[in-house]
Design a protein around this motif. Structure first.
Motif, PDB file in Angstrom:
ATOM      1  N   LEU A  18       0.829  -1.214   0.000  1.00 35.39           N
ATOM      2  CA  LEU A  18       0.000   0.000   0.000  1.00 35.39           C
ATOM      3  C   LEU A  18       0.862   1.264   0.000  1.00 35.39           C
ATOM      4  N   SER A  19       2.045   1.181   0.639  1.00 30.80           N
ATOM      5  CA  SER A  19       2.921   2.349   0.646  1.00 30.80           C
ATOM      6  C   SER A  19       3.408   2.655  -0.762  1.00 30.80           C
ATOM      7  N   GLU A  20       3.650   1.586  -1.549  1.00 29.48           N
ATOM      8  CA  GLU A  20       4.103   1.781  -2.932  1.00 29.48           C
ATOM      9  C   GLU A  20       2.937   2.127  -3.852  1.00 29.48           C
ATOM     10  N   GLY A  21       1.774   1.507  -3.582  1.00 33.22           N
ATOM     11  CA  GLY A  21       0.656   1.643  -4.510  1.00 33.22           C
ATOM     12  C   GLY A  21      -0.221   2.841  -4.203  1.00 33.22           C
ATOM     13  N   LYS A  22      -1.348   2.888  -4.880  1.00 32.74           N
ATOM     14  CA  LYS A  22      -2.230   4.037  -4.731  1.00 32.74           C
ATOM     15  C   LYS A  22      -3.586   3.587  -4.187  1.00 32.74           C
ATOM     16  N   ILE A  23      -4.228   4.500  -3.484  1.00 34.65           N
ATOM     17  CA  ILE A  23      -5.612   4.299  -3.085  1.00 34.65           C
ATOM     18  C   ILE A  23      -6.387   5.427  -3.745  1.00 34.65           C
ATOM     19  N   LYS A  24      -7.401   5.075  -4.528  1.00 34.65           N
ATOM     20  CA  LYS A  24      -8.175   6.094  -5.235  1.00 34.65           C
ATOM     21  C   LYS A  24      -7.246   7.020  -6.018  1.00 34.65           C
ATOM     22  N   ASN A  25      -6.243   6.430  -6.656  1.00 32.14           N
ATOM     23  CA  ASN A  25      -5.301   7.200  -7.469  1.00 32.14           C
ATOM     24  C   ASN A  25      -4.436   8.187  -6.718  1.00 32.14           C
ATOM     25  N   ARG A  26      -4.323   8.010  -5.414  1.00 33.23           N
ATOM     26  CA  ARG A  26      -3.468   8.923  -4.661  1.00 33.23           C
ATOM     27  C   ARG A  26      -2.526   8.141  -3.771  1.00 33.23           C
ATOM     28  N   ASN A  27      -1.383   8.748  -3.449  1.00 30.56           N
ATOM     29  CA  ASN A  27      -0.447   8.112  -2.525  1.00 30.56           C
ATOM     30  C   ASN A  27      -0.761   8.546  -1.103  1.00 30.56           C
ATOM     31  N   PHE A  28      -0.726   7.584  -0.191  1.00 26.82           N
ATOM     32  CA  PHE A  28      -0.888   7.898   1.229  1.00 26.82           C
ATOM     33  C   PHE A  28       0.240   7.246   2.011  1.00 26.82           C
ATOM     34  N   ARG A  29       0.539   7.813   3.168  1.00 29.71           N
ATOM     35  CA  ARG A  29       1.468   7.130   4.058  1.00 29.71           C
ATOM     36  C   ARG A  29       0.729   6.000   4.756  1.00 29.71           C
ATOM     37  N   VAL A  30       1.404   4.848   4.903  1.00 31.13           N
ATOM     38  CA  VAL A  30       0.785   3.684   5.528  1.00 31.13           C
ATOM     39  C   VAL A  30       1.790   3.110   6.515  1.00 31.13           C
ATOM     40  N   GLY A  31       1.336   2.709   7.669  1.00 34.81           N
ATOM     41  CA  GLY A  31       2.247   2.111   8.650  1.00 34.81           C
ATOM     42  C   GLY A  31       1.497   1.400   9.747  1.00 34.81           C
ATOM     43  N   LEU A  32       2.257   0.795  10.648  1.00 32.71           N
ATOM     44  CA  LEU A  32       1.660   0.135  11.789  1.00 32.71           C
ATOM     45  C   LEU A  32       1.154   1.184  12.764  1.00 32.71           C
ATOM     46  N   ALA A  33      -0.100   1.047  13.195  1.00 31.17           N
ATOM     47  CA  ALA A  33      -0.656   2.067  14.098  1.00 31.17           C
ATOM     48  C   ALA A  33      -0.110   1.891  15.515  1.00 31.17           C
TER      49      ALA A  33
END
Ligand code: ADP
Ligand code: MG
Length: 459
Positions: free
Chosen positions: A444-459
């Motif tokens: 998910l860090s490399e890919g896109k969600i709804k065509n946008r990049n987001f930061r993703v990590g362990l909460a």
């Protein structure tokens, strides 16, 4: 006993929604209180957590709402932010089929701007905590002249938290002609006094506050001193391995200390108490409800009323002062036909509390010896999920489908690897099966969600 909602004079939208929600019949507090609420008089109701109090007053409020009037018509006060959120969520669920009902939460611990803006656009119903509501009435952001219903939810807890003056201050400003509803899990003297001050000829509805103690195995351990409590918790966890539990402590300091101790012993634990800020509390509660945290350490005030179900056990690190609180704590376990477990520790000076509990639940208590539990057993129950955060939320127009879609298409997870998705204003938490969490974060860090990049990590 089987009382149907249909026999009440409710709007058709409410009835068909209840049907769709699977609310086939009224709970006892609803059967007792709702007809009186619909008649318009003041009601004082006692029932335990999880008994359906929100609908008992909420359906009454929704039924008489003037949908076209965006001035606030009902004000509901709750002791904490979480409880206010919970009531708002339940009310929105009940109001689903009524068009355009605005229900706003107004609680402390967050900035004023957003709340003031939302209030400016109007809200039919406000659910809030006394301090912040009082303030926004004073500054006239809350427009009170059309308020017809005033609800005090979990009133005993509000008094315990010292909100009496604020409640009275709010009440004095509201229109005199209104319906006042008061709900409380316990009925100490002060509640009756509060009722007399704010209510008029209130009809009392009491639903048996006895829990099904028979469904709960209760263990009591007499300890030589408070000092051995930490090591005793480890013994209890190791011996019984409950997979999801709350440990109740008397003070914030004790919850903090115990949580650190458990973490030092490699147990995933987190605590909630009144000093945490909103985002910390949300993170902890999200993880506990989505099964990525097994051990929640809490004070009564922080835990009371939270809709947490299916606990394997509760541990009373400290016995509560009020035996009714004991009944409420242990009532969180053993739901849905499963036998719950309650482990309580006490010292000799607290033997009088044991007597009080005994007479409260009218049962002989068996006192166990902590020495029979061996030290060496490890607590091996681990939560099945882990929680990741995504640096976007409602304001980025993210929806559960977008997140699930990205996890399946971009991160190649199975839909069954994905648990609860909670989308907050600017942040999203997602529970992921532990085995797949690393893959989810990397992809998910490399890919896109709804065509946008987001930061993703362990909460
Ligand atoms: P309380 O305020 O008494 O702690 P809630 O109002 O939060 O309880 O309700 C507890 C749960 O029971 C909620 O998940 C709610 O949706 C559910 N519930 C309430 N009334 C009914 C009903 N009549 N039938 C089925 N479920 C219900
Ligand atoms: Mg409630």
């Amino acid at each position: 006993m089987d009382e149907k909602f249909e026999k009440l004079d409710l709007r058709a939208e409410l009835l068909s929604n209840l049907d769709e929600l699977g609310f086939t019949s009224m709970t006892p507090i609803q059967a007792g209180a709702l007809p009186k609420v619909l008649e318009g008089g003041d009601v004082i109701g006692q029932a335990k957590t999880g008994s359906g109090k929100t609908a008992a007053f909420g359906l009454g409020i929704l039924n008489s709402l003037d949908v076209k009037n965006f001035n606030t018509q009902a004000l509901i006060l709750c002791p904490t932010r979480e409880l206010a959120e919970q009531v708002a969520v339940e009310l929105r669920k009940l109001a689903r089929m009524m068009n355009n009902i605005k229900i706003l939460t107004i609680t402390g611990g967050v900035g004023y701007n957003h709340q003031e803006n939302s209030l400016f656009h109007g809200a039919h119903i406000i659910v809030g905590t006394p301090g912040r509501v009082a303030k926004l009435i004073r500054t006239e952001f809350i427009w009170i002249k059309d308020i017809k219903a005033f609800v005090l939810d979990e009133a005993d807890l509000m008094l315990d938290m010292g909100f009496y003056d604020e409640i009275m201050g709010i009440e004095e400003q509201l229109p005199k002609k209104k319906q006042t509803l008061l709900f409380s899990a316990t009925f100490p003297e002060e509640i009756l006094k509060l009722s007399e001050s704010v209510q008029d000829n209130a009809e009392k509805v009491v639903v048996d506050s006895q829990h099904h103690e028979g469904d709960i195995e209760q263990y009591f351990y007499l300890l030589p001193s408070h000092k051995v409590k930490n090591s005793s918790v480890l013994k209890i966890l190791g011996e019984f391995n409950p997979d999801r539990l709350i440990i109740f402590c008397k003070t914030k300091l004790i919850t903090d200390n115990l949580t650190s101790f458990l973490k030092e012993n490699d147990i995933k634990a987190a605590c909630i108490h009144g000093d945490l800020d909103q985002s910390e509390r949300t993170a902890v509660m999200t993880k506990f409800s989505n099964h990525s945290l097994s051990v929640l350490v809490a004070t009564d005030v922080a835990a009371r009323g939270l809709d947490i179900k299916d606990l394997a056990a509760v541990i009373n690190y400290d016995l509560p002062n009020d035996p009714e609180d004991y009944v409420h704590r242990v009532g969180r376990t053993g739901r849905a036909g499963k036998k719950g477990k309650a482990y309580s520790m006490y010292v000799e000076a607290e033997e009088y509390k044991i007597d009080q509990i005994k007479s409260m639940i009218s049962e002989e208590l068996s006192i166990e010896s902590i020495d029979k539990l061996v030290d060496s057993k490890e607590y091996i129950a681990t939560p099945p999920m882990e929680t990741i955060f995504i640096s976007g939320g409602k304001r980025d127009k993210l929806r559960p489908g977008d997140i699930l879609g990205a996890l399946v298409k971009e991160a190649h997870l199975e839909p069954s690897d994905v648990g609860n998705i909670s989308i907050l204003p600017i942040l999203t938490y997602v529970a992921i099966k532990k085995e797949s969490v690393q893959q989810a974060i990397t992809k998910l860090s490399e890919g896109k969600i709804k065509n946008r990049n987001f930061r993703v990590g362990l909460a």
